[in-house]
Design a protein around this motif. Structure first.
Motif, PDB file in Angstrom:
ATOM      1  N   LEU A  69       0.681  -1.142   0.106  1.00 44.69           N
ATOM      2  CA  LEU A  69      -0.084   0.011  -0.053  1.00 44.69           C
ATOM      3  C   LEU A  69       0.925   1.416  -0.130  1.00 44.69           C
ATOM      4  CD1 LEU A  69      -2.897   1.101   0.330  1.00 44.69           C
ATOM      5  CD2 LEU A  69      -2.680   1.202   2.702  1.00 44.69           C
ATOM      6  N   THR A  70       0.564   2.146  -1.033  1.00 47.76           N
ATOM      7  CA  THR A  70       1.600   3.326  -1.068  1.00 47.76           C
ATOM      8  C   THR A  70       0.704   4.446  -1.771  1.00 47.76           C
ATOM      9  OG1 THR A  70       3.743   4.127  -1.674  1.00 47.76           O
ATOM     10  CG2 THR A  70       2.492   2.720  -3.399  1.00 47.76           C
ATOM     11  N   SER A  71       1.441   5.658  -1.897  1.00 43.85           N
ATOM     12  CA  SER A  71       0.602   6.646  -2.381  1.00 43.85           C
ATOM     13  C   SER A  71       1.521   7.312  -3.745  1.00 43.85           C
ATOM     14  CB  SER A  71       0.705   7.671  -1.583  1.00 43.85           C
ATOM     15  OG  SER A  71       0.351   8.926  -1.788  1.00 43.85           O
ATOM     16  N   ALA A  72       0.529   7.897  -4.550  1.00 42.67           N
ATOM     17  CA  ALA A  72       1.182   8.468  -5.706  1.00 42.67           C
ATOM     18  C   ALA A  72       1.562  10.082  -5.450  1.00 42.67           C
ATOM     19  CB  ALA A  72       0.240   8.731  -7.029  1.00 42.67           C
ATOM     20  N   LYS A  73       1.005  10.353  -4.048  1.00 44.67           N
ATOM     21  CA  LYS A  73       1.140  11.796  -3.776  1.00 44.67           C
ATOM     22  C   LYS A  73       2.715  11.998  -3.177  1.00 44.67           C
ATOM     23  CE  LYS A  73      -3.030  12.731  -4.345  1.00 44.67           C
ATOM     24  NZ  LYS A  73      -3.794  13.617  -5.489  1.00 44.67           N
ATOM     25  N   ARG A  74       3.040  13.390  -2.779  1.00 40.45           N
ATOM     26  CA  ARG A  74       4.543  13.636  -2.228  1.00 40.45           C
ATOM     27  C   ARG A  74       4.314  12.765  -0.918  1.00 40.45           C
ATOM     28  NH1 ARG A  74       6.589  19.497  -2.811  1.00 40.45           N
ATOM     29  NH2 ARG A  74       8.289  18.368  -1.783  1.00 40.45           N
ATOM     30  N   SER A  75       3.045  12.911  -0.252  1.00 42.65           N
ATOM     31  CA  SER A  75       2.810  12.437   1.196  1.00 42.65           C
ATOM     32  C   SER A  75       2.154  11.220   1.078  1.00 42.65           C
ATOM     33  CB  SER A  75       2.021  13.188   2.075  1.00 42.65           C
ATOM     34  OG  SER A  75       0.730  13.740   1.297  1.00 42.65           O
ATOM     35  N   PHE A  76       2.190  10.189   2.117  1.00 40.25           N
ATOM     36  CA  PHE A  76       1.576   9.037   1.980  1.00 40.25           C
ATOM     37  C   PHE A  76       0.059   9.187   2.040  1.00 40.25           C
ATOM     38  CE2 PHE A  76       0.004   5.453   4.600  1.00 40.25           C
ATOM     39  CZ  PHE A  76       0.310   4.365   3.661  1.00 40.25           C
ATOM     40  N   PHE A  77      -0.082  10.011   3.413  1.00 38.66           N
ATOM     41  CA  PHE A  77      -1.692  10.195   3.637  1.00 38.66           C
ATOM     42  C   PHE A  77      -1.812  11.146   4.680  1.00 38.66           C
ATOM     43  CE2 PHE A  77      -5.244   7.569   2.976  1.00 38.66           C
ATOM     44  CZ  PHE A  77      -6.298   8.264   3.849  1.00 38.66           C
ATOM     45  N   ALA A  78      -2.639  12.143   4.588  1.00 35.18           N
ATOM     46  CA  ALA A  78      -2.594  13.303   5.252  1.00 35.18           C
ATOM     47  C   ALA A  78      -3.619  13.211   6.683  1.00 35.18           C
ATOM     48  CB  ALA A  78      -3.004  14.439   4.604  1.00 35.18           C
ATOM     49  N   GLY A  79      -4.228  12.263   6.772  1.00 36.01           N
ATOM     50  CA  GLY A  79      -5.415  11.991   7.773  1.00 36.01           C
ATOM     51  C   GLY A  79      -6.737  12.141   7.418  1.00 36.01           C
ATOM     52  N   ALA A  80      -7.714  12.680   8.562  1.00 37.64           N
ATOM     53  CA  ALA A  80      -9.091  12.606   8.310  1.00 37.64           C
ATOM     54  C   ALA A  80      -9.432  13.918   7.544  1.00 37.64           C
ATOM     55  CB  ALA A  80      -9.827  12.761   9.684  1.00 37.64           C
ATOM     56  N   ASP A  81     -10.491  14.074   6.757  1.00 39.41           N
ATOM     57  CA  ASP A  81     -11.140  15.126   6.230  1.00 39.41           C
ATOM     58  C   ASP A  81     -11.543  16.035   7.326  1.00 39.41           C
ATOM     59  OD1 ASP A  81     -12.422  17.082   4.814  1.00 39.41           O
ATOM     60  OD2 ASP A  81     -13.486  15.822   3.376  1.00 39.41           O
ATOM     61  N   LEU A  82     -10.949  17.057   7.825  1.00 35.42           N
ATOM     62  CA  LEU A  82     -11.257  18.039   8.730  1.00 35.42           C
ATOM     63  C   LEU A  82     -12.514  19.054   8.412  1.00 35.42           C
ATOM     64  CD1 LEU A  82      -7.748  19.065  10.310  1.00 35.42           C
ATOM     65  CD2 LEU A  82      -9.597  17.372  11.134  1.00 35.42           C
ATOM     66  N   THR A  83     -12.741  19.018   7.039  1.00 36.53           N
ATOM     67  CA  THR A  83     -13.962  19.735   6.975  1.00 36.53           C
ATOM     68  C   THR A  83     -15.130  19.079   7.317  1.00 36.53           C
ATOM     69  OG1 THR A  83     -12.804  20.668   4.700  1.00 36.53           O
ATOM     70  CG2 THR A  83     -15.066  20.850   4.757  1.00 36.53           C
ATOM     71  N   VAL A  84     -15.099  17.623   7.260  1.00 41.13           N
ATOM     72  CA  VAL A  84     -16.396  16.882   7.636  1.00 41.13           C
ATOM     73  C   VAL A  84     -16.359  17.119   9.209  1.00 41.13           C
ATOM     74  CG1 VAL A  84     -17.293  14.722   7.758  1.00 41.13           C
ATOM     75  CG2 VAL A  84     -16.304  15.344   5.740  1.00 41.13           C
ATOM     76  N   LEU A  85     -15.248  16.688   9.893  1.00 42.45           N
ATOM     77  CA  LEU A  85     -15.243  16.703  11.361  1.00 42.45           C
ATOM     78  C   LEU A  85     -15.564  18.089  11.975  1.00 42.45           C
ATOM     79  CD1 LEU A  85     -11.969  14.542  11.982  1.00 42.45           C
ATOM     80  CD2 LEU A  85     -14.573  14.070  12.277  1.00 42.45           C
ATOM     81  N   ARG A  86     -15.354  19.269  11.127  1.00 37.32           N
ATOM     82  CA  ARG A  86     -15.780  20.703  11.578  1.00 37.32           C
ATOM     83  C   ARG A  86     -17.343  20.647  11.780  1.00 37.32           C
ATOM     84  NH1 ARG A  86     -14.436  26.449   8.902  1.00 37.32           N
ATOM     85  NH2 ARG A  86     -15.423  27.834  10.370  1.00 37.32           N
ATOM     86  N   ARG A  87     -18.036  20.024  10.980  1.00 35.54           N
ATOM     87  CA  ARG A  87     -19.461  20.018  10.987  1.00 35.54           C
ATOM     88  C   ARG A  87     -20.207  19.192  11.730  1.00 35.54           C
ATOM     89  NH1 ARG A  87     -18.223  20.330   5.189  1.00 35.54           N
ATOM     90  NH2 ARG A  87     -19.192  18.079   4.968  1.00 35.54           N
ATOM     91  N   THR A  88     -19.178  18.321  12.531  1.00 37.68           N
ATOM     92  CA  THR A  88     -20.084  17.446  13.361  1.00 37.68           C
ATOM     93  C   THR A  88     -20.814  18.253  14.517  1.00 37.68           C
ATOM     94  OG1 THR A  88     -18.021  17.133  14.588  1.00 37.68           O
ATOM     95  CG2 THR A  88     -18.634  15.552  12.879  1.00 37.68           C
ATOM     96  N   ALA A  89     -21.878  17.538  15.050  1.00 34.20           N
ATOM     97  CA  ALA A  89     -22.576  18.023  16.234  1.00 34.20           C
ATOM     98  C   ALA A  89     -23.194  16.863  16.876  1.00 34.20           C
ATOM     99  CB  ALA A  89     -23.900  18.901  15.554  1.00 34.20           C
ATOM    100  N   PRO A  90     -23.681  17.050  18.453  1.00 34.18           N
ATOM    101  CA  PRO A  90     -24.263  15.810  18.942  1.00 34.18           C
ATOM    102  C   PRO A  90     -25.227  15.025  18.188  1.00 34.18           C
ATOM    103  CG  PRO A  90     -23.858  17.930  20.427  1.00 34.18           C
ATOM    104  CD  PRO A  90     -23.577  17.882  18.904  1.00 34.18           C
ATOM    105  N   ASP A  91     -26.047  15.575  17.550  1.00 35.89           N
ATOM    106  CA  ASP A  91     -26.984  14.638  16.847  1.00 35.89           C
ATOM    107  C   ASP A  91     -26.361  13.941  15.542  1.00 35.89           C
ATOM    108  OD1 ASP A  91     -26.647  16.751  14.925  1.00 35.89           O
ATOM    109  OD2 ASP A  91     -28.539  17.183  14.788  1.00 35.89           O
ATOM    110  N   ARG A  92     -24.845  14.233  15.527  1.00 28.77           N
ATOM    111  CA  ARG A  92     -24.473  13.179  14.225  1.00 28.77           C
ATOM    112  C   ARG A  92     -23.367  12.239  14.754  1.00 28.77           C
ATOM    113  NH1 ARG A  92     -21.687  16.495   9.772  1.00 28.77           N
ATOM    114  NH2 ARG A  92     -21.792  14.457   9.133  1.00 28.77           N
ATOM    115  N   ALA A  93     -23.584  12.033  16.113  1.00 33.06           N
ATOM    116  CA  ALA A  93     -22.523  10.996  16.803  1.00 33.06           C
ATOM    117  C   ALA A  93     -22.969   9.602  16.295  1.00 33.06           C
ATOM    118  CB  ALA A  93     -22.876  11.014  18.287  1.00 33.06           C
ATOM    119  N   ALA A  94     -24.286   9.278  16.009  1.00 28.37           N
ATOM    120  CA  ALA A  94     -24.361   7.930  15.655  1.00 28.37           C
ATOM    121  C   ALA A  94     -23.900   7.780  14.153  1.00 28.37           C
ATOM    122  CB  ALA A  94     -25.937   7.465  15.661  1.00 28.37           C
TER     123      ALA A  94
END
Length: 720
Positions: free
Chosen positions: A57-82
């Motif tokens: 398993l490798t990457s075509a980018k200069r980096s391997f993998f940058a982590g989670a999409d923080l745009t999604v996590l920023r929009r989380t709220a208690p009613d989205r926990a499930a």
């Protein structure tokens, strides 16, 4: 293969190379595209398992993998926990299927593997990291108010043991170079080239056809043991609980506690149950307000700044070649060091040659420490020191394209040193002052080219503090601002850009925090309670201890300068109770740590205890100020002053306010910064305004919210 992110290539030996290449961005992130692509890849591996001898398993980018999409996590709220929990469990299920495929799986980590990126690699049986320049490997989720929730917490505990995983990796959020990651056990090998990395991967697959994760092998035991015995709990869990509690100091930072709880609980069950426990704690954190605050500040606001959001457009990138630092005290010596470390030739000038030599010795001390820790070679140390030239001669500044003045906070003295040095500089040299309080427009009157004059406010200690506050005077040109911004990047600082005023943004706002603490003392609040209120609010240093560091004689000097400036404008500086406390402390010979006595007692320069006489000097309040009010008086004072700075144009952007307040003046990180604190207050800006009116009624009109904030709250708007 037809998925949109992972390419499938299989060679004649049956080894499948899965190459991650997200078409939607410059880096690979944990998002829906990745999950769908991994699902398809794992399903095909399972279907064609008999023809597969191994997986890389490798990457075509200069980096391997940058982590989670923080745009999604920023929009989380208690009613989205499930919903978040389901997505997390689905991804973990895919990674479990990969690591239980029955074929060796190698992560060829060709660049940075941060957060979720490392978690993906940890689900592989073997990890080989390319020793690429700038590559970093680690789990920084705790710094965003989160935990590694794609299996990273569970797997590191099972790989390294509870103590080592938490103390060295997860609770620190530290990022490691590939060799450091190897030493920590996060990767198994380090390769010098991409070709070598893939060769090693293929060789390992050939040697290990029956590879399995240690925790999937019968008889496996977690290194150091699981948290199931009284002895283990007393020797490991209890000390960690105390560490986490002390680190949190009663603040709203839940991530360290949740990390410890998930880790300890996970050691008592099988791997799949541990992963489910991890998900439960992740969902609670990710759907809470604190992680949203921290993601906004440390990712989105910081990214806005890093991408040049405050840099004028249309000017070419600039690099400083030769700089002059005027004044070899602690600030000047620190500025000289960071410039030299960034490859800039530095002339460190002081009125006294011996003082200039002592200023260079400051760099030598830092570099010697780096060499002793193995962070720098002797040649690297010598190269930095060779770039610093101490002197007492103005003519040694000949040809410099930057000058940074770092002398005492006296306008006349600053103008004098600029007049002495300016004739020797390059014709277009940037002229900068490190003043922390004096208006740049006034100081610029002392130079021939006010359009090239700018404020560069560094923070102490300069080699450790990340922020650089750039102050734009009335005549500062956009070209000069652009060059100052580029300098900040060149020396590795995070720049914020602010307008000119006395105290600018950072000094002006932090003074409200400190003055509020002293006002509480003047009102008779228990000094220990004031210190605890500051610490439990999340400030990195208690307010009275911080005032001791800054020194009350300096505070007096700045106040007198301000009073004189007000008088010149026909105004009077409003009196504050804090001024009386400062004056009395100086009168009693207790101006701060520098002189061995302040709000605290000191022995050999180390803080010992709160001065017992302080409580006697200011009679106890009756009734006492509620502890919650103490905390919010400090927090609200800074937030309200920041709103005023925004109204006056001193602040030019919300990201500058949030990032500058956290990195520069220690506003609690859990808030996301001074203006995000307003946004996230219970009830949003409207709730903040209501509480401000309560504080104003109890403690004074300084807490009355500005009209702009009231109007914003009425419109239901937040600071973006």
């Amino acid at each position: 293969m037809t998925d949109t992110m992972i390419r499938w290539e299989q060679d004649e030996d049956g080894i499948v190379v899965l190459t991650m290449d997200d078409p939607t961005g410059s880096v690979n992130v944990l998002n829906a595209v990745f999950a769908a692509s991994l699902d398809a890849a794992v399903a095909r591996l399972e279907a064609e398992r008999e023809t597969v001898t191994g997986v890389i398993l490798t990457s075509a980018k200069r980096s391997f993998f940058a982590g989670a999409d923080l745009t999604v996590l920023r929009r989380t709220a208690p009613d989205r926990a499930a919903e978040l929990a389901r997505a997390s469990d689905h991804l973990k299920g895919l990674l479990r299927r990969l690591e239980t495929l029955g074929r060796p799986v190698v992560a060829a980590v060709n660049g940075a593997a941060i957060g979720g990126g490392l978690e993906v690699a940890l689900a592989c049986h073997h990890r080989i990291a390319l020793d690429a320049a700038g590559s970093r490997i680690g789990l920084p989720e705790v710094t965003l108010g989160l935990l590694p929730g794609a299996g990273g917490l569970t797997r590191t505990v099972r790989m390294l043991g509870l103590h080592e995983a938490l103390s060295s990796v997860v609770l620190t959020g530290r990022l490691f170079t590939p060799p450091q990651a190897l030493a920590k056990g996060l990767v198994d090998e380090v390769a010098e080239s991409a070709g070598d990395m893939f060769l090693r991967a293929r060789e390992w697959i050939a040697r290990t056809p029956g590879a399995a994760q240690p925790w999937d092998v019968e008889g496996y035991r977690i290194p150091g043991g699981a948290a199931t015995s009284r002895t283990f709990n007393h020797s490991v869990v209890v000390p960690f609980s105390a560490t986490v509690r002390n680190r949190g100091r009663g603040t709203k930072m839940d991530a360290p506690h949740h990390i410890l709880a998930a880790a300890v609980e996970g050691t008592q069950v099988d791997i799949d149950t541990a992963l489910a426990i991890e998900t439960r704690y992740l969902a609670e954190l990710a759907c809470g307000q604190i992680s949203s605050n921290m993601i906004k500040a440390f990712h989105f606001d910081t990214e806005h700044i890093a991408n040049g959001g405050s840099r004028p457009e249309g000017f070419p990138a600039h690099r400083v070649r030769r700089a002059v630092v005027l004044g070899a005290g602690m600030m000047g010596a620190g500025i000289a060091y960071v410039c030299a470390a960034a490859g800039i030739d530095v002339v460190l000038k002081d009125i006294d040659g011996a003082a200039a030599e002592r200023g260079k010795a400051y760099s030598r001390k830092i570099l010697d420490r780096a060499v002793s820790r193995g962070q720098l070679t002797e040649d690297g140390r010598a190269a930095v020191l060779d770039r610093i030239t101490p002197t007492d001669r103005a003519e040694d500044a000949a040809g410099a394209d930057l000058v940074i003045e770092a002398v005492f906070e006296d306008a006349g003295l600053k103008k004098q040193v600029f007049a002495e040095i300016e004739p020797y500089l390059a014709p277009d040299a940037v002229l900068a002052s490190n003043t922390s309080t004096l208006p740049i427009t006034g100081l610029a009157e002392g130079v021939r080219r006010p359009e090239d004059f700018v404020g560069l406010h560094f923070f102490s200690p300069v080699d450790k503090m990340a922020l650089l506050e750039i102050i734009v005077g009335e005549k500062t040109s956009d070209a000069t601002l652009a060059r100052a911004f580029d300098l900040a990047r060149q020396i590795g600082k995070t720049p914020i850009v602010v307008g000119d005023s006395r105290g600018f943004f950072t000094s002006r706002v932090i003074s409200t925090f400190l003055n509020e603490a002293l006002s509480l003392i003047a009102e008779g609040a228990a000094p220990a309670s004031v210190e605890q209120a500051g610490m439990q609010a999340g400030y990195p240093t208690a307010p009275l201890a911080l005032f001791d560091e800054l020194n009350m004689k300096l505070a007096q000097h700045v106040r007198r300068e301000t009073q004189a400036a007000y008088a010149a404008e026909g105004r009077t500086l409003p009196h504050q109770a804090a001024y009386d406390v400062i004056d009395r402390m100086v009168e009693w010979g207790r101006p701060g740590r520098l002189e061995g006595a302040g709000f605290h007692d000191y022995a050999d320069g180390e803080r010992v205890r709160l001065w017992p006489g302080l409580a006697d000097a200011f009679p106890a309040d009756d009734p006492p100020v509620p502890f919650a009010d103490m905390q919010e008086r400090m927090l609200f004072a800074e937030a309200l002053e920041s709103v005023r700075c925004l109204d006056e144009g001193v602040l030019r952007s919300v990201p500058d306010a949030n990032v500058g307040s956290i990195l520069g003046i220690g506003f609690p990180a859990w808030t996301g910064g001074v203006l995000q604190y307003v946004n996230q207050y219970e009830g949003g800006p409207a709730g903040f305004v209501a509480r401000a009116h309560e504080l104003a009624a109890r403690y004074g009109e300084r807490f009355t919210p500005p009209a702009s904030l009231v109007a914003r709250a009425e419109r239901g708007e937040v600071y973006e």
